[in-house]
Design a protein around this motif. Structure first.
Motif, short mmCIF file in Angstrom:
data_model
loop_
_atom_site.label_atom_id
_atom_site.label_comp_id
_atom_site.label_asym_id
_atom_site.label_seq_id
_atom_site.Cartn_x
_atom_site.Cartn_y
_atom_site.Cartn_z
N TRP A 163 -26.85 2.02 -41.64
CA TRP A 163 -25.85 1.08 -41.12
C TRP A 163 -25.54 0.01 -42.14
O TRP A 163 -26.32 -0.22 -43.07
CB TRP A 163 -26.34 0.46 -39.81
N SER A 164 -24.40 -0.63 -41.98
CA SER A 164 -24.01 -1.67 -42.93
C SER A 164 -24.97 -2.85 -42.92
O SER A 164 -25.11 -3.56 -43.92
CB SER A 164 -22.59 -2.15 -42.63
N GLY A 165 -25.62 -3.07 -41.79
CA GLY A 165 -26.59 -4.17 -41.69
C GLY A 165 -27.76 -4.03 -42.63
O GLY A 165 -28.49 -5.00 -42.87
N GLY A 166 -27.95 -2.84 -43.18
CA GLY A 166 -29.03 -2.64 -44.16
C GLY A 166 -28.78 -3.37 -45.46
O GLY A 166 -29.68 -3.45 -46.31
N PHE A 167 -27.57 -3.93 -45.63
CA PHE A 167 -27.23 -4.68 -46.83
C PHE A 167 -26.83 -6.12 -46.48
O PHE A 167 -26.06 -6.75 -47.20
CB PHE A 167 -26.10 -3.97 -47.58
N ASP A 168 -27.37 -6.61 -45.39
CA ASP A 168 -27.04 -7.95 -44.89
C ASP A 168 -27.99 -8.99 -45.49
O ASP A 168 -29.20 -8.96 -45.20
CB ASP A 168 -27.15 -7.96 -43.36
N PRO A 169 -27.50 -9.91 -46.32
CA PRO A 169 -28.40 -10.90 -46.93
C PRO A 169 -29.04 -11.83 -45.91
O PRO A 169 -30.13 -12.37 -46.16
CB PRO A 169 -27.47 -11.67 -47.88
N ALA A 170 -28.40 -12.06 -44.76
CA ALA A 170 -28.97 -12.93 -43.73
C ALA A 170 -30.26 -12.34 -43.16
O ALA A 170 -31.08 -13.07 -42.60
CB ALA A 170 -27.96 -13.15 -42.60
N ARG A 171 -30.44 -11.05 -43.32
CA ARG A 171 -31.65 -10.38 -42.85
C ARG A 171 -32.67 -10.21 -43.97
O ARG A 171 -33.70 -9.57 -43.79
CB ARG A 171 -31.30 -9.01 -42.25
N GLY A 172 -32.33 -10.72 -45.14
CA GLY A 172 -33.25 -10.62 -46.28
C GLY A 172 -33.06 -9.38 -47.12
O GLY A 172 -33.89 -9.06 -47.96
N PHE A 173 -31.95 -8.66 -46.91
CA PHE A 173 -31.70 -7.42 -47.62
C PHE A 173 -30.77 -7.64 -48.80
O PHE A 173 -29.98 -8.58 -48.82
CB PHE A 173 -31.09 -6.37 -46.68
N ALA A 174 -30.85 -6.75 -49.77
CA ALA A 174 -29.96 -6.81 -50.93
C ALA A 174 -28.54 -6.45 -50.50
O ALA A 174 -28.34 -5.53 -49.71
CB ALA A 174 -30.44 -5.87 -52.01
N THR A 175 -27.57 -7.18 -51.03
CA THR A 175 -26.18 -6.85 -50.73
C THR A 175 -25.73 -5.68 -51.61
O THR A 175 -26.34 -5.39 -52.66
CB THR A 175 -25.25 -8.04 -50.98
N ARG A 176 -24.64 -5.06 -51.23
CA ARG A 176 -24.11 -3.98 -52.04
C ARG A 176 -23.63 -4.50 -53.39
O ARG A 176 -23.71 -3.79 -54.41
CB ARG A 176 -22.99 -3.26 -51.28
N GLU A 177 -23.15 -5.75 -53.39
CA GLU A 177 -22.71 -6.36 -54.65
C GLU A 177 -23.90 -6.61 -55.58
O GLU A 177 -23.80 -6.38 -56.80
CB GLU A 177 -21.98 -7.67 -54.36
N GLN A 178 -25.01 -7.09 -55.01
CA GLN A 178 -26.22 -7.29 -55.82
C GLN A 178 -26.69 -5.98 -56.43
O GLN A 178 -27.07 -5.92 -57.61
CB GLN A 178 -27.34 -7.88 -54.95
N LEU A 179 -26.70 -4.96 -55.63
CA LEU A 179 -27.14 -3.66 -56.11
C LEU A 179 -26.23 -3.14 -57.21
O LEU A 179 -26.69 -2.65 -58.24
CB LEU A 179 -27.21 -2.66 -54.95
N ALA A 180 -24.93 -3.26 -57.00
CA ALA A 180 -23.98 -2.79 -58.01
C ALA A 180 -24.16 -3.53 -59.33
O ALA A 180 -24.09 -2.93 -60.41
CB ALA A 180 -22.55 -2.95 -57.50
N ALA A 181 -24.44 -4.83 -59.24
CA ALA A 181 -24.65 -5.62 -60.46
C ALA A 181 -25.88 -5.16 -61.22
O ALA A 181 -25.97 -5.32 -62.44
CB ALA A 181 -24.78 -7.10 -60.08
N ALA A 182 -26.83 -4.56 -60.49
CA ALA A 182 -28.06 -4.04 -61.11
C ALA A 182 -27.93 -2.57 -61.47
O ALA A 182 -28.91 -1.92 -61.84
CB ALA A 182 -29.24 -4.25 -60.16
N GLY A 183 -26.72 -2.03 -61.33
CA GLY A 183 -26.50 -0.63 -61.68
C GLY A 183 -26.94 0.35 -60.61
O GLY A 183 -27.18 1.53 -60.90
N ILE A 184 -27.04 -0.12 -59.37
CA ILE A 184 -27.53 0.70 -58.26
C ILE A 184 -26.37 0.98 -57.30
O ILE A 184 -25.71 0.06 -56.83
CB ILE A 184 -28.67 -0.01 -57.50
N THR A 185 -26.13 2.24 -57.02
CA THR A 185 -25.10 2.63 -56.06
C THR A 185 -25.67 2.56 -54.64
O THR A 185 -26.87 2.76 -54.44
CB THR A 185 -24.60 4.06 -56.35
N SER A 186 -24.82 2.26 -53.69
CA SER A 186 -25.26 2.18 -52.30
C SER A 186 -24.32 2.99 -51.42
O SER A 186 -23.12 3.07 -51.68
CB SER A 186 -25.29 0.73 -51.82
#
Length: 357
Positions: A139-162
């Motif tokens: 679910w999209s909530g798996g990338f919710d920063p309010a829950r302490g999770f990495a955002t898709r933007e953070q992951l992309a900046a680190a070279g990680i696809t989501s």
């Protein structure tokens, strides 16, 4: 260290209730722009829209992290496609399955030494430290920063696809489109197969995905054909071990979406057909007692639960059910959820809905 099943069920309840309230509906194949799996090869770079995020794969991922999300459908899809070697760490587990081989196969997967945060998934710092090349969330909530999770933007900046399972794009996505919400409401067995198709494209295993989808669909359609001319019977899916999801301490009664579709394929109709997922939370004892139930489907949440014992307790509590008088029940676990095991559940349920059909 994984959270207890009770705590994980509570988290699942929050996810389902949020969806029912319209703050986290989800999206299915309607919103996915990845072409269906075929017998061909994937042409890289492969680029498509996933829940409003444009993702690109230049080769099949080799270091995959599968987030928890109180789901098991994603990891099961990887396993049925033979993609276990690509899994760097898996956070999904259930402990009981309609496919007898699945529990041990999931348990054998690496976990990467990951721990869950208070929101029952892998915190941002651990994801980034692990350095996967793909992170999969149900679910999209798996990338919710309010829950302490990495955002898709953070992951992309680190070279990680989501990637989010397309049928659940709007779950945990406040700005979900109407198309995404509608796709969630119309979630079905086909939604489970669509994720297999997506994986086939991403990992260049389209032939495997094409063949697997064909086999699974054929099993379901075989049952549909067998029961098509028979009168539907009222079916209740109840998970006694998930009583924490109900405000009145009753078993979690599953309604709507894929649950209704699984029951229909088996030749029945949900005893609470037409209700949304909110019924799971709000159902009261009187509604349950007066429901028309010809067939009881007991859902198992933990390996310690005994299906026959749970059925007997429900029959004693609700003796007016036709199912209680005839002692008609079957037992399922993960096959009624979004995931690749729907055929197993359809076959099981059909045998008691129309045993002679």
């Amino acid at each position: 260290m994984r959270p207890s099943r009770t705590r994980r069920a509570s988290a699942l309840a929050l996810v389902l209730l949020a969806a029912a309230c319209g703050t986290s509906a989800a999206t299915g194949g309607e919103a996915a722009t990845v072409a269906p799996a075929s017998a061909g090869r994937t042409a890289y770079p492969l680029t498509f829209d996933n829940c409003g995020t444009r993702v690109t794969f230049r080769r099949p991922p080799q270091r995959v992290l599968i987030l928890n999300g109180t789901s098991v459908g994603e990891v099961e899809s990887f396993l049925l496609l033979g993609l276990e070697r690509s899994i760097l760490a898996n956070a999904q587990s259930y402990g009981v399955s309609d496919d007898p081989s699945m529990t041990a196969r999931i348990k054998a997967l690496p976990t990467g030494g990951l721990t869950m945060n208070k929101n029952f998934d892998v915190p941002a710092e651990q994801v980034l430290k692990l350095k996967p090349d793909l992170v999969v969330s149900t679910w999209s909530g798996g990338f919710d920063p309010a829950r302490g999770f990495a955002t898709r933007e953070q992951l992309a900046a680190a070279g990680i696809t989501s990637v989010v399972n397309p049928v659940n794009c709007a779950m945990g996505k406040p700005e979900a489109t109407e198309q995404e919400k509608r796709a969630y409401r119309n979630q079905s067995i086909n939604s489970s197969l669509e994720f297999l198709s997506l994986l086939g494209r991403v990992f260049d295993v389209q032939r495997k995905a094409f063949d697997l989808i064909g086999r699974l669909r054929a099993r379901v359609e075989s049952v549909r054909a067998r029961v098509a001319a028979l009168p539907p019977r009222k079916v209740l899916i109840a998970y006694p071990g998930m009583a924490m999801m109900n405000a009145n301490g009753l078993p979690a009664v599953m309604t709507g979406g894929i649950y209704d579709d699984v029951i229909r394929a088996a030749g029945g109709v949900n005893a609470f057909a037409g209700q949304t997922a909110d019924m799971t939370r709000t159902l009261n004892r009187e509604q349950l007692a007066t429901a028309q139930v010809d067939v009881l489907v007991v859902g198992l949440f933990t390996p310690a639960e005994k299906g026959a014992e749970a059925a007997a307790k429900l029959f004693a509590a609700y003796p007016h059910w036709a199912a209680a008088r005839s002692r008609t029940f079957t037992v399922v676990s993960d096959g009624v959820y979004l995931g690749p095991l729907n055929a197993w559940a359809v076959e099981k349920i059909s045998k008691v809905v129309h045993p002679g059909g």
